[in-house]
Scaffold this motif. Sequence first.
Motif, PDB file in Angstrom:
ATOM      1  N   UNK A  49      -0.268  -4.675  26.999  1.00 39.00           N
ATOM      2  CA  UNK A  49      -0.957  -3.871  25.990  1.00 39.00           C
ATOM      3  C   UNK A  49      -1.899  -4.766  25.182  1.00 39.00           C
ATOM      4  N   UNK A  50      -3.180  -4.457  25.235  1.00 38.69           N
ATOM      5  CA  UNK A  50      -4.146  -5.257  24.483  1.00 38.69           C
ATOM      6  C   UNK A  50      -3.862  -5.216  22.993  1.00 38.69           C
ATOM      7  N   UNK A  51      -3.423  -4.065  22.480  1.00 36.44           N
ATOM      8  CA  UNK A  51      -3.138  -3.964  21.038  1.00 36.44           C
ATOM      9  C   UNK A  51      -2.022  -4.932  20.641  1.00 36.44           C
ATOM     10  N   UNK A  52      -1.058  -5.130  21.544  1.00 38.32           N
ATOM     11  CA  UNK A  52       0.058  -6.042  21.280  1.00 38.32           C
ATOM     12  C   UNK A  52      -0.451  -7.487  21.237  1.00 38.32           C
ATOM     13  N   UNK A  53      -1.317  -7.830  22.161  1.00 37.08           N
ATOM     14  CA  UNK A  53      -1.865  -9.182  22.202  1.00 37.08           C
ATOM     15  C   UNK A  53      -2.759  -9.455  20.991  1.00 37.08           C
ATOM     16  N   UNK A  54      -3.486  -8.463  20.549  1.00 37.20           N
ATOM     17  CA  UNK A  54      -4.291  -8.651  19.335  1.00 37.20           C
ATOM     18  C   UNK A  54      -3.383  -8.928  18.145  1.00 37.20           C
ATOM     19  N   UNK A  55      -2.249  -8.224  18.084  1.00 31.28           N
ATOM     20  CA  UNK A  55      -1.294  -8.483  17.016  1.00 31.28           C
ATOM     21  C   UNK A  55      -0.762  -9.896  17.066  1.00 31.28           C
ATOM     22  N   UNK A  56      -0.478 -10.378  18.281  1.00 27.57           N
ATOM     23  CA  UNK A  56       0.006 -11.753  18.439  1.00 27.57           C
ATOM     24  C   UNK A  56      -1.066 -12.759  18.032  1.00 27.57           C
ATOM     25  N   UNK A  57      -2.305 -12.477  18.372  1.00 24.90           N
ATOM     26  CA  UNK A  57      -3.402 -13.369  17.983  1.00 24.90           C
ATOM     27  C   UNK A  57      -3.534 -13.461  16.469  1.00 24.90           C
ATOM     28  N   UNK A  58      -3.165 -12.394  15.771  1.00 25.03           N
ATOM     29  CA  UNK A  58      -3.321 -12.378  14.311  1.00 25.03           C
ATOM     30  C   UNK A  58      -2.440 -13.410  13.619  1.00 25.03           C
ATOM     31  N   UNK A  59      -1.380 -13.873  14.309  1.00 28.03           N
ATOM     32  CA  UNK A  59      -0.526 -14.914  13.737  1.00 28.03           C
ATOM     33  C   UNK A  59      -0.671 -16.231  14.503  1.00 28.03           C
ATOM     34  N   UNK A  60      -1.652 -16.305  15.401  1.00 25.37           N
ATOM     35  CA  UNK A  60      -1.982 -17.573  16.037  1.00 25.37           C
ATOM     36  C   UNK A  60      -1.404 -17.828  17.408  1.00 25.37           C
ATOM     37  N   UNK A  61      -0.717 -16.837  18.014  1.00 22.33           N
ATOM     38  CA  UNK A  61      -0.148 -17.044  19.338  1.00 22.33           C
ATOM     39  C   UNK A  61      -1.239 -17.032  20.405  1.00 22.33           C
TER      40      UNK A  61
ATOM     41  N   UNK B 144      -2.336 -15.892  24.269  1.00 22.98           N
ATOM     42  CA  UNK B 144      -2.123 -14.555  24.822  1.00 22.98           C
ATOM     43  C   UNK B 144      -2.365 -14.506  26.325  1.00 22.98           C
ATOM     44  N   UNK B 145      -1.565 -13.675  27.005  1.00 21.97           N
ATOM     45  CA  UNK B 145      -1.719 -13.438  28.442  1.00 21.97           C
ATOM     46  C   UNK B 145      -1.595 -11.945  28.699  1.00 21.97           C
ATOM     47  N   UNK B 146      -2.651 -11.361  29.222  1.00 21.98           N
ATOM     48  CA  UNK B 146      -2.626  -9.937  29.590  1.00 21.98           C
ATOM     49  C   UNK B 146      -2.140  -9.801  31.023  1.00 21.98           C
ATOM     50  N   UNK B 147      -1.159  -8.926  31.233  1.00 25.71           N
ATOM     51  CA  UNK B 147      -0.650  -8.626  32.565  1.00 25.71           C
ATOM     52  C   UNK B 147      -0.936  -7.158  32.850  1.00 25.71           C
ATOM     53  N   UNK B 148      -1.656  -6.895  33.923  1.00 23.41           N
ATOM     54  CA  UNK B 148      -2.047  -5.526  34.248  1.00 23.41           C
ATOM     55  C   UNK B 148      -0.851  -4.708  34.720  1.00 23.41           C
ATOM     56  N   UNK B 149      -0.669  -3.544  34.113  1.00 20.74           N
ATOM     57  CA  UNK B 149       0.339  -2.579  34.535  1.00 20.74           C
ATOM     58  C   UNK B 149      -0.302  -1.190  34.530  1.00 20.74           C
ATOM     59  N   UNK B 150       0.186  -0.262  35.365  1.00 22.53           N
ATOM     60  CA  UNK B 150      -0.402   1.078  35.400  1.00 22.53           C
ATOM     61  C   UNK B 150      -0.309   1.827  34.079  1.00 22.53           C
TER      62      UNK B 150
ATOM     63  N   UNK C 186      -8.551 -13.054  25.718  1.00 22.33           N
ATOM     64  CA  UNK C 186      -7.192 -13.511  25.939  1.00 22.33           C
ATOM     65  C   UNK C 186      -7.212 -14.759  26.823  1.00 22.33           C
ATOM     66  N   UNK C 187      -6.194 -15.588  26.710  1.00 19.37           N
ATOM     67  CA  UNK C 187      -6.175 -16.868  27.430  1.00 19.37           C
ATOM     68  C   UNK C 187      -5.953 -16.704  28.923  1.00 19.37           C
ATOM     69  N   UNK C 188      -5.184 -15.688  29.307  1.00 18.15           N
ATOM     70  CA  UNK C 188      -4.912 -15.431  30.718  1.00 18.15           C
ATOM     71  C   UNK C 188      -5.035 -13.937  31.002  1.00 18.15           C
ATOM     72  N   UNK C 189      -5.501 -13.618  32.198  1.00 18.30           N
ATOM     73  CA  UNK C 189      -5.489 -12.250  32.721  1.00 18.30           C
ATOM     74  C   UNK C 189      -4.804 -12.331  34.084  1.00 18.30           C
TER      75      UNK C 189
ATOM     76  N   UNK D 130       1.745 -18.452  38.756  1.00 20.43           N
ATOM     77  CA  UNK D 130       0.858 -19.329  39.513  1.00 20.43           C
ATOM     78  C   UNK D 130      -0.251 -19.881  38.627  1.00 20.43           C
ATOM     79  N   UNK D 131      -0.813 -19.048  37.767  1.00 22.27           N
ATOM     80  CA  UNK D 131      -1.869 -19.506  36.871  1.00 22.27           C
ATOM     81  C   UNK D 131      -1.347 -20.552  35.885  1.00 22.27           C
ATOM     82  N   UNK D 132      -0.169 -20.341  35.362  1.00 28.22           N
ATOM     83  CA  UNK D 132       0.401 -21.292  34.417  1.00 28.22           C
ATOM     84  C   UNK D 132       0.716 -22.618  35.113  1.00 28.22           C
ATOM     85  N   UNK D 133       1.219 -22.541  36.339  1.00 24.76           N
ATOM     86  CA  UNK D 133       1.499 -23.775  37.070  1.00 24.76           C
ATOM     87  C   UNK D 133       0.214 -24.561  37.311  1.00 24.76           C
ATOM     88  N   UNK D 134      -0.852 -23.850  37.633  1.00 25.21           N
ATOM     89  CA  UNK D 134      -2.131 -24.510  37.868  1.00 25.21           C
ATOM     90  C   UNK D 134      -2.676 -25.139  36.589  1.00 25.21           C
ATOM     91  N   UNK D 135      -2.448 -24.466  35.458  1.00 27.02           N
ATOM     92  CA  UNK D 135      -2.966 -24.968  34.186  1.00 27.02           C
ATOM     93  C   UNK D 135      -2.267 -26.245  33.741  1.00 27.02           C
TER      94      UNK D 135
END
Length: 212
Positions: free
Chosen positions: A162-174, A176-182, A193-196, A205-210
């Motif tokens: 949920x993008x709204x959830x990630x925006x809330x997390x960004x408001x306190x400095x976290x 963010x990683x968006x994961x697509x769900x239906x 966001x830092x990851x999609x 896999x993306x985190x391991x690469x980073x």
Amino acid sequence: MEIDALVFDILGTLVDEPAGIREAVRQAVPDADTDDLVDQWLGHVEIEQRRIVAGERQYAPSDVLDREAAQLVTKTDVVPNLPPWSDTVEGLSRLAERYPIIGLSNASRTSLLRINAHAGLRWHQALSAEEAQTYKPDPAVYELAVKASGAPPERLLMVAAHAWDLRGAQSVGLRTAYVARPVGDPPSAADRFDFHADGLVDLAAQLAKSRL
């Protein structure tokens, strides 16, 4: 990017909430328009959570709001079981090999216990918005994860569908990683966001690469 822990949304991100409610509604009122009743259920919960965050209603935990919704749409006290997404168990297992996993949910303590028992989720700690007596995206809920981890917010990665959830997390400095769900809330063109990721295995896999 140095990440000390992953903070996971649960409803919609790790479990398919609408599917669980749909099955519960179908069992309670088999001849009804199930999709319409599911929308009414989720709409009631969302409206009441917003009222609580806005200070228009005294805090009530999610299981109370779900009970209200069940009565509203089925006239029963049916309690849904929420199934995990197909990649949830494997993805969490992979990620837990490298990072502490913190669940951070609007679900109440009682609901989290039931969700975990049914879906077989793996986390190292589960935090409920009930502890802050409010709901995401109120910053107080994300602060629970910061306090529990003992890490600065920029070293925590919030994972949500949920993008709204990630925006809330960004408001306190976290981070963010968006994961697509239906059933998620996709990012807007303005979101950064830092990851999609297409799913949890892709995120792992993306985190391991980073880290290379």
